[in-house]
Design an enzyme around this catalytic site. Structure first.
Site, mmCIF file in Angstrom:
data_model
loop_
_atom_site.group_PDB
_atom_site.id
_atom_site.type_symbol
_atom_site.label_atom_id
_atom_site.label_comp_id
_atom_site.label_asym_id
_atom_site.label_seq_id
_atom_site.Cartn_x
_atom_site.Cartn_y
_atom_site.Cartn_z
ATOM 1 N N ARG A 111 -5.871 -8.598 53.382
ATOM 2 C CA ARG A 111 -6.327 -9.985 53.297
ATOM 3 C C ARG A 111 -7.164 -10.225 52.050
ATOM 4 O O ARG A 111 -7.816 -9.320 51.532
ATOM 5 C CB ARG A 111 -7.126 -10.362 54.539
ATOM 6 C CG ARG A 111 -8.489 -9.698 54.660
ATOM 7 C CD ARG A 111 -9.215 -10.123 55.924
ATOM 8 N NE ARG A 111 -8.553 -9.623 57.105
ATOM 9 C CZ ARG A 111 -7.986 -10.399 58.031
ATOM 10 N NH1 ARG A 111 -8.045 -11.708 57.914
ATOM 11 N NH2 ARG A 111 -7.395 -9.866 59.073
ATOM 12 N N THR A 170 -9.174 -7.062 50.779
ATOM 13 C CA THR A 170 -8.726 -5.759 51.262
ATOM 14 C C THR A 170 -7.212 -5.682 51.097
ATOM 15 O O THR A 170 -6.580 -6.628 50.615
ATOM 16 C CB THR A 170 -9.093 -5.555 52.741
ATOM 17 O OG1 THR A 170 -8.232 -6.364 53.553
ATOM 18 C CG2 THR A 170 -10.548 -5.930 53.010
ATOM 19 N N CYS A 171 -6.624 -4.575 51.530
ATOM 20 C CA CYS A 171 -5.172 -4.436 51.401
ATOM 21 C C CYS A 171 -4.430 -5.435 52.280
ATOM 22 O O CYS A 171 -3.273 -5.752 52.015
ATOM 23 C CB CYS A 171 -4.736 -3.014 51.721
ATOM 24 S SG CYS A 171 -5.145 -2.476 53.398
ATOM 25 N N GLY A 183 -10.857 7.354 48.878
ATOM 26 C CA GLY A 183 -11.662 6.339 49.546
ATOM 27 C C GLY A 183 -11.695 6.512 51.049
ATOM 28 O O GLY A 183 -11.287 7.549 51.592
ATOM 29 N N GLU A 184 -12.133 5.460 51.724
ATOM 30 C CA GLU A 184 -12.332 5.525 53.170
ATOM 31 C C GLU A 184 -11.022 5.746 53.921
ATOM 32 O O GLU A 184 -10.956 6.546 54.864
ATOM 33 C CB GLU A 184 -12.999 4.232 53.647
ATOM 34 C CG GLU A 184 -13.435 4.255 55.091
ATOM 35 C CD GLU A 184 -14.211 3.013 55.486
ATOM 36 O OE1 GLU A 184 -14.553 2.877 56.670
ATOM 37 O OE2 GLU A 184 -14.477 2.173 54.601
ATOM 38 N N THR A 185 -9.959 5.042 53.497
ATOM 39 C CA THR A 185 -8.679 5.180 54.191
ATOM 40 C C THR A 185 -8.114 6.584 54.041
ATOM 41 O O THR A 185 -7.644 7.193 55.018
ATOM 42 C CB THR A 185 -7.670 4.151 53.658
ATOM 43 O OG1 THR A 185 -8.184 2.834 53.878
ATOM 44 C CG2 THR A 185 -6.332 4.284 54.372
#
Length: 424
Positions: free
Chosen positions: A52, A49-50, A189-191
């Site tokens: 990790r 992910t952004c 996307g989701e964010t």
């Protein structure tokens, strides 16, 4: 057997390092298969992910040096640079780490809900790649169950605190009246969906969604009364945008210093607030050097996030206790599974001895031996054979002074001092 969680995150590595260690969706299947082929990992999953990039592994024996070397080589990093910011958790510590991550307890935004969905996606991709087996599969299911319990039984996710929410909160500090502002959202996307929802709730005057595919942008735009455009249309939209928030999966920046400079000239240097949530970054860092631009990355949102987290701190302790219970329950079930192979082998041995004695008894019956004598001999023979190996081993343990093992044997066979008296 050993579980391993290995990786880097927003606490240990800067955004520069994290974007270099990130995996694209297109890389994951091949990377997983290569990971299991080159390292001693029998099962593997990758969460990227952004904030990790983590590897979840199951190995016969813990062997992290080869995994670190593979990760460094795959992303063209020096091993020393990776070691400086990587962490490794093993066995119950790895289980605890996965459950904390899925529950949002290890996120930049405490309790953020997106991470659970991202972990479920990581599990699904690993299954597609054929790198998840029964052990890692059980761990993922236990992790999902614990995270669900945390969400249900605590208030850790009740307040709208997320990177998206933090970005909008920061915009409110810069622009006192969002009703007069126009926003350009890059990605779909989701964010970005969360950002659009928060901006819409704040009454932003106009929202434009720019995406690589117009269809996806249109779906998102329709939900919030926004306008959909292609990425190629960004320069025109940039001129009218007071707020720019970007989160795509692009491997290269999609918004450069030159494009922003041209937009500022047309805006007569009216300020632009920008937030680059993507890793790797969508907006060239040099954009932040421009006088009329306020550029923030995900790392810059820490202070805003911290302010909004106060209401969740009280729920964190309860969540940690639920995670602890989840770890204990999973490890207990795992230990029970470890006994299955031993029990299976012991049962097979007992059945073999039984069959030998039954065959002998059948021959005696055919030779005319009375049934009563055959039954007595069968019972005696089976008892002697079942007790032979344990008796030999117990005598050896006693001779070696292994009284701890003798105590375990007494517990194993459910023996106590009063057993003889009760049998009389």
């Amino acid at each position: 057997m050993a579980f391993i969680a290995l990786g880097i995150n927003h606490k240990t590595a800067s955004v520069d390092v994290r974007e270099r260690v990130a995996f694209t969706p297109e890389q994951l299947v091949e990377a997983l298969q290569q990971l299991c082929r080159i390292t001693p990992s029998r099962e593997a999953a990758i969460l990227s992910t952004c904030n990790r990039s983590e590897l979840y592994l199951e190995q016969d024996h813990p062997s992290t040096d080869e995994v670190l070397a593979w990760l460094a080589g795959y992303h063209n990093l020096s091993l020393e640079e990776l070691r400086a910011c990587a962490y490794v958790h093993q066995d119950d510590a790895a289980v605890r780490h996965m459950m904390r991550v899925a529950s949002g307890l290890d996120s930049m935004v405490l309790g953020e809900p997106q991470i659970l969905g991202q972990m479920k996606s990581a599990y699904a991709v690993a299954r597609e790649a054929g790198t998840v087996g029964p052990l890692l599969g059980r761990l993922f299911q236990a992790t999902f169950s614990t995270a669900k319990t945390v969400r249900t039984d605590t208030a850790i996710g009740e307040n709208p605190v997320s990177v998206a929410f933090a970005a909008v909160s920061l915009a409110k500090q810069i622009f006192s009246d969002l009703h007069r502002s126009q926003a350009l959202l890059i990605g779909a996307g989701e964010t970005i969906t969360l950002v659009a929802r928060h901006l819409h709730e704040q009454g932003v005057k106009r929202i434009v969604v720019a995406n690589r595919t117009l269809e996806r942008a249109s779906i998102l735009a329709e939900e919030f009364g926004a306008h959909a455009v292609l990425l190629a249309d960004m320069p025109q939209e940039l001129v009218n945008s007071d707020i720019v928030i970007s989160s795509t999966a692009s491997q290269l920046p999609i918004l450069g210093k030159g494009a922003v400079e041209r937009a500022l000239k047309q805006r007569r240097h009216k300020p632009i607030f920008m937030v680059d949530i993507a890793v790797p970054r969508d907006i060239e860092p040099e954009v932040g050097e421009l006088d009329d631009v306020y550029l923030y990355t995900v790392d810059d949102l820490h202070d805003v996030v911290a302010e909004n987290l106060k209401s969740r701190q009280g729920a964190a302790q309860a969540a940690e206790e639920l995670v602890g219970a989840g770890v204990e329950d999973f490890m207990q079930r795992l230990r029970e599974l470890a006994a299955v192979d031993v029990l299976r082998a012991y049962r097979q041995q007992a059945e073999r001895l039984r069959d030998e004695e039954v065959t002998k008894a059948q021959r005696m019956l055919q030779n005319g031996t009375s049934a009563e004598e055959v039954l007595a001999l069968l019972a005696r023979g089976l008892t002697n054979k079942l007790l032979h190996a344990p008796s030999v081993q117990l005598k050896k343990l006693s001779a070696d002074g292994r009284f701890d093992a003798l105590a375990v044997a007494q517990e194993l066979f459910a023996l106590d001092e009063g057993s003889d008296k009760r049998s009389q």
